[in-house]
Design an enzyme around this catalytic site. Structure first.
Site, PDB file in Angstrom:
ATOM      1  N   VAL A   1     -22.867 -64.745  -0.461  1.00 13.38           N
ATOM      2  CA  VAL A   1     -22.584 -65.584   0.612  1.00 13.38           C
ATOM      3  C   VAL A   1     -22.731 -66.997   0.331  1.00 13.38           C
ATOM      4  CG1 VAL A   1     -23.283 -66.302   2.648  1.00 13.38           C
ATOM      5  CG2 VAL A   1     -22.929 -63.968   2.517  1.00 13.38           C
TER       6      VAL A   1
ATOM      7  N   ASP B   1     -30.795 -72.906  -6.147  1.00 14.12           N
ATOM      8  CA  ASP B   1     -31.431 -71.638  -6.153  1.00 14.12           C
ATOM      9  C   ASP B   1     -32.637 -71.768  -6.860  1.00 14.12           C
ATOM     10  OD1 ASP B   1     -29.775 -68.266  -5.688  1.00 14.12           O
ATOM     11  OD2 ASP B   1     -32.068 -68.699  -6.733  1.00 14.12           O
TER      12      ASP B   1
ATOM     13  N   ASN C   1     -20.601 -55.593  12.029  1.00 11.76           N
ATOM     14  CA  ASN C   1     -21.055 -54.667  10.696  1.00 11.76           C
ATOM     15  C   ASN C   1     -21.163 -53.211  11.384  1.00 11.76           C
ATOM     16  OD1 ASN C   1     -20.439 -56.419   8.799  1.00 11.76           O
ATOM     17  ND2 ASN C   1     -22.778 -56.556   8.058  1.00 11.76           N
TER      18      ASN C   1
ATOM     19  N   GLY D   1     -14.082 -40.861   3.412  1.00 18.14           N
ATOM     20  CA  GLY D   1     -14.587 -40.767   2.048  1.00 18.14           C
ATOM     21  C   GLY D   1     -16.077 -40.142   1.942  1.00 18.14           C
TER      22      GLY D   1
ATOM     23  N   GLY E   1     -21.505 -47.745   1.574  1.00 18.29           N
ATOM     24  CA  GLY E   1     -22.592 -48.458   0.758  1.00 18.29           C
ATOM     25  C   GLY E   1     -22.503 -49.895   0.804  1.00 18.29           C
TER      26      GLY E   1
ATOM     27  N   CYS F   1     -24.690 -54.711   2.754  1.00 15.89           N
ATOM     28  CA  CYS F   1     -24.573 -55.081   4.109  1.00 15.89           C
ATOM     29  C   CYS F   1     -24.909 -53.868   5.387  1.00 15.89           C
ATOM     30  CB  CYS F   1     -23.457 -55.889   4.380  1.00 15.89           C
ATOM     31  SG  CYS F   1     -23.322 -57.352   3.543  1.00 15.89           S
TER      32      CYS F   1
ATOM     33  N   LYS G   1     -17.982 -49.796  -4.279  1.00 18.59           N
ATOM     34  CA  LYS G   1     -16.466 -50.034  -3.782  1.00 18.59           C
ATOM     35  C   LYS G   1     -15.915 -50.664  -5.015  1.00 18.59           C
ATOM     36  CE  LYS G   1     -15.908 -54.225  -1.384  1.00 18.59           C
ATOM     37  NZ  LYS G   1     -15.502 -54.896  -0.254  1.00 18.59           N
TER      38      LYS G   1
HETATM   39  C1  UDX Z   1     -18.915 -55.636   4.473  1.00 19.04           C
HETATM   40  C2  UDX Z   1     -18.017 -56.385   5.690  1.00 19.04           C
HETATM   41  O1  UDX Z   1     -16.772 -55.608   5.565  1.00 19.04           O
HETATM   42  C3  UDX Z   1     -18.155 -57.636   5.664  1.00 19.04           C
HETATM   43  O2  UDX Z   1     -17.291 -58.457   6.732  1.00 19.04           O
HETATM   44  C4  UDX Z   1     -19.595 -58.181   5.658  1.00 19.04           C
HETATM   45  O3  UDX Z   1     -19.517 -59.578   5.602  1.00 19.04           O
HETATM   46  C5  UDX Z   1     -20.248 -57.592   4.641  1.00 19.04           C
HETATM   47  O4  UDX Z   1     -20.223 -56.302   4.506  1.00 19.04           O
HETATM   48  P1  UDX Z   1     -18.493 -55.311   1.911  1.00 19.04           P
HETATM   49  O5  UDX Z   1     -20.117 -54.461   2.091  1.00 19.04           O
HETATM   50  O6  UDX Z   1     -18.530 -56.307   0.897  1.00 19.04           O
HETATM   51  O7  UDX Z   1     -18.422 -56.011   3.318  1.00 19.04           O
HETATM   52  O8  UDX Z   1     -17.925 -54.088   1.912  1.00 19.04           O
HETATM   53  P2  UDX Z   1     -16.396 -53.240   2.831  1.00 19.04           P
HETATM   54  O9  UDX Z   1     -15.201 -53.561   2.109  1.00 19.04           O
HETATM   55  O10 UDX Z   1     -16.580 -53.670   4.167  1.00 19.04           O
HETATM   56  O11 UDX Z   1     -17.014 -51.715   2.404  1.00 19.04           O
HETATM   57  C6  UDX Z   1     -18.176 -51.279   2.709  1.00 19.04           C
HETATM   58  C7  UDX Z   1     -18.289 -49.898   2.407  1.00 19.04           C
HETATM   59  O12 UDX Z   1     -17.545 -49.324   3.363  1.00 19.04           O
HETATM   60  C8  UDX Z   1     -17.841 -49.460   0.989  1.00 19.04           C
HETATM   61  O13 UDX Z   1     -18.808 -48.454   0.467  1.00 19.04           O
HETATM   62  C9  UDX Z   1     -16.349 -48.851   1.369  1.00 19.04           C
HETATM   63  O14 UDX Z   1     -16.280 -47.662   0.204  1.00 19.04           O
HETATM   64  C10 UDX Z   1     -16.715 -48.291   2.619  1.00 19.04           C
HETATM   65  N1  UDX Z   1     -15.413 -47.954   3.260  1.00 19.04           N
HETATM   66  C11 UDX Z   1     -14.704 -49.232   3.740  1.00 19.04           C
HETATM   67  C12 UDX Z   1     -14.844 -46.639   3.753  1.00 19.04           C
HETATM   68  O15 UDX Z   1     -15.859 -45.744   3.386  1.00 19.04           O
HETATM   69  N2  UDX Z   1     -13.961 -46.552   4.761  1.00 19.04           N
HETATM   70  C13 UDX Z   1     -13.322 -47.758   4.884  1.00 19.04           C
HETATM   71  O16 UDX Z   1     -12.378 -47.550   5.734  1.00 19.04           O
HETATM   72  C14 UDX Z   1     -13.718 -48.881   4.609  1.00 19.04           C
END
Ligand code: UDX
Length: 442
Positions: free
Chosen positions: A12, A31, A206, A251, A255, A258, A318
């Site tokens: 961030v 930092d 979230n 899926g 993970g 967040c 991811k």
């Molecule tokens: C997330 C939020 O999307 C973002 O807005 C926030 O600021 C931080 O947390 P991030 O953790 O980077 O972002 O990943 P994201 O793309 O949201 O995916 C999170 C997890 O959900 C991944 O493990 C992804 O594989 C899983 N996922 C996502 C699914 O299993 N199915 C989906 O349809 C979408």
């Protein structure tokens, strides 16, 4: 243009700092991790994020972006963004140590009134507490703003420059104006509200996205039993604008840094005010089950996994990141090792971090090497490299082409044309090879 400091150079902080310098502000990122700052001062990015490093270098060259670990270097800043980590504590609550360390240093450093903007994900009420904490330690006026970040790893700069909304929460109109001016060049819709509501918007957003994922994963389990196809179901659902098609990809669970952390922290926060958050507790429970799905499927197919040679394709939580935090792969590798299997893993970028955690796992240098001689294979992260892998390769390289696809990377039509045994999520299994007792090729 404004003189801005960003405290904390994680996802961030770094992405926001670089983005703000790119739209013309003079930004100093701070930092306490000297190694990180050394790397950044050399124009190198400590995180794997597309197009971030060239943007760092360009803005350093333009003298709009600099990095330091000394607080006195940010003394002249009009706006100080706090973007330090709020890691999870054992009880699930957010650890605010780094927030207060930054607050203390800011109070000791500033020599003028300043607008403090909290970008870290913090429990509701934290921004007000931090404001009181700093104001009690300095004669200079402090304005406090909660400005949660919604960027996704692997898509961070794009989300920053093309986000859906910027949320600005404060009880101080002037502070809201200052931050709106700061973000104006992004030309993204801005929503202004009070401190507490802005803090809650982050957690609620979230938690809702995590709920959508756990919901479609629950539906996928039912689909497997009633012979429906979860992809068709998600498509039909998503055509309803009230539901929306995004985040309905079934899926092996969510993970990352967040969703797992923020859902637990919100359950904890609700508990602190005597609200039993049943729905979100179920979302977390379903996700834990889903992360175990592939190993459950393998055991159902093979019984014991002792001595089986199993290939794991994908380790990152991811695609597009090297981040392993709360990744399904951690659960799968740990369980398969305890089941007595021999594991070979491959990931395009996340292996260095995994090697530290799993010395008993063999790490292949490419997909073909990983699949060679395997009894079972599983896709855990949907990297394009795996999605584009020709299906005949599994039959060619593996001992028996038995594939567990945790991210539904292949269409069932293309799988049916092949002579492989295929299990996925929320879709019918294909090609059970009765003829395939799992014995090693000589
Ligand atoms: C997330 C939020 O999307 C973002 O807005 C926030 O600021 C931080 O947390 P991030 O953790 O980077 O972002 O990943 P994201 O793309 O949201 O995916 C999170 C997890 O959900 C991944 O493990 C992804 O594989 C899983 N996922 C996502 C699914 O299993 N199915 C989906 O349809 C979408």
């Amino acid at each position: 243009m404004k003189k801005i400091a960003v405290v904390g150079t994680g996802y961030v902080g770094l992405v926001t700092g670089v983005g703000l310098s790119h739209i013309g502000h003079e930004v100093t990122c701070l930092d306490v991790d000297h190694e990180k700052i050394d790397l950044l001062q050399k124009g190198r990015s400590p995180i794997y994020e597309v197009s971030l490093e060239p943007m760092i270098q360009e803005n350093q060259k333009q003298k709009r972006l600099s990095f330091t670990s000394k607080y006195e270097d940010i003394q002249e800043s009009e706006i100080i963004l706090i973007a330090v980590g709020t890691p999870q504590q054992t009880d699930g609550s957010a650890n605010l140590t780094y927030i207060y360390e930054a607050a203390e240093a800011i109070a000791q450093t500033i020599n003028q009134g300043v607008t403090v903007v909290v970008k870290s994900t913090v429990p509701v009420g934290t921004c007000q507490d931090v404001k009181n904490y700093i104001q009690a330690k300095t004669p200079f006026p402090i304005q406090m703003v909660s400005n949660p970040e919604f960027l996704r790893e692997g898509n961070a700069l794009k989300d920053l420059f093309e986000g859906d909304r910027i949320v600005i929460g404060s009880d101080d109109r002037k502070a809201i104006q200052t931050v709106m001016e700061m973000y104006a060049p992004f030309d993204i819709p801005m929503m202004t509200t009070d401190l507490a509501s802005a803090e809650m918007i982050k957690y609620a957003s979230n938690a809702f996205l995590a709920t959508k994922i756990s919901f479609i994963n629950e539906i996928s389990s039912i689909c497997e039993k009633v012979g429906a196809n979860v992809e068709a179901v998600a498509k039909g659902m998503g055509m309803d604008r009230r539901i929306g098609s995004s985040f309905l990809q079934a899926g092996i669970g969510y993970g990352g840094s967040c969703f797992p952390k923020d859902t637990k922290a919100l359950v904890q926060m609700a508990g602190n005010v005597e609200h039993q958050f049943d729905l979100l507790e179920s979302v977390i429970h379903v996700n834990n089950k889903q992360q175990n799905k592939i190993v459950d499927q393998m055991k159902e197919r093979c019984g014991s996994l002792v001595g089986k040679r199993i290939t794991i394709l994908g380790l990152a939580f991811k695609p597009g990141t090297d981040d392993l935090r709360e990744a399904a792969s951690l659960v799968i590798l740990d369980r398969l090792l305890r089941e007595g299997a021999f594991i070979t893993a491959y990931d395009p970028v996340a292996m260095p971090r995994a090697k530290e955690k799993f010395p008993a796992v063999t790490f292949a240098s490419n997909v073909k090497e990983a699949l060679a001689g395997a009894d079972l294979a599983a896709i855990v992260t949907e990297w394009d490299e795996f999605k584009e892998l020709p299906l005949p390769l599994y039959d060619e390289l593996m001992n028996e082409p038995i594939l567990f696809d945790g991210r539904n990377c292949y269409s069932l039509d293309e799988v049916r044309e092949q002579d492989i045994e295929y299990y996925s999520v929320g879709r019918p299994a294909i090609g059970y090879r009765k003829s395939a007792p799992l014995t090693h090729k000589a």
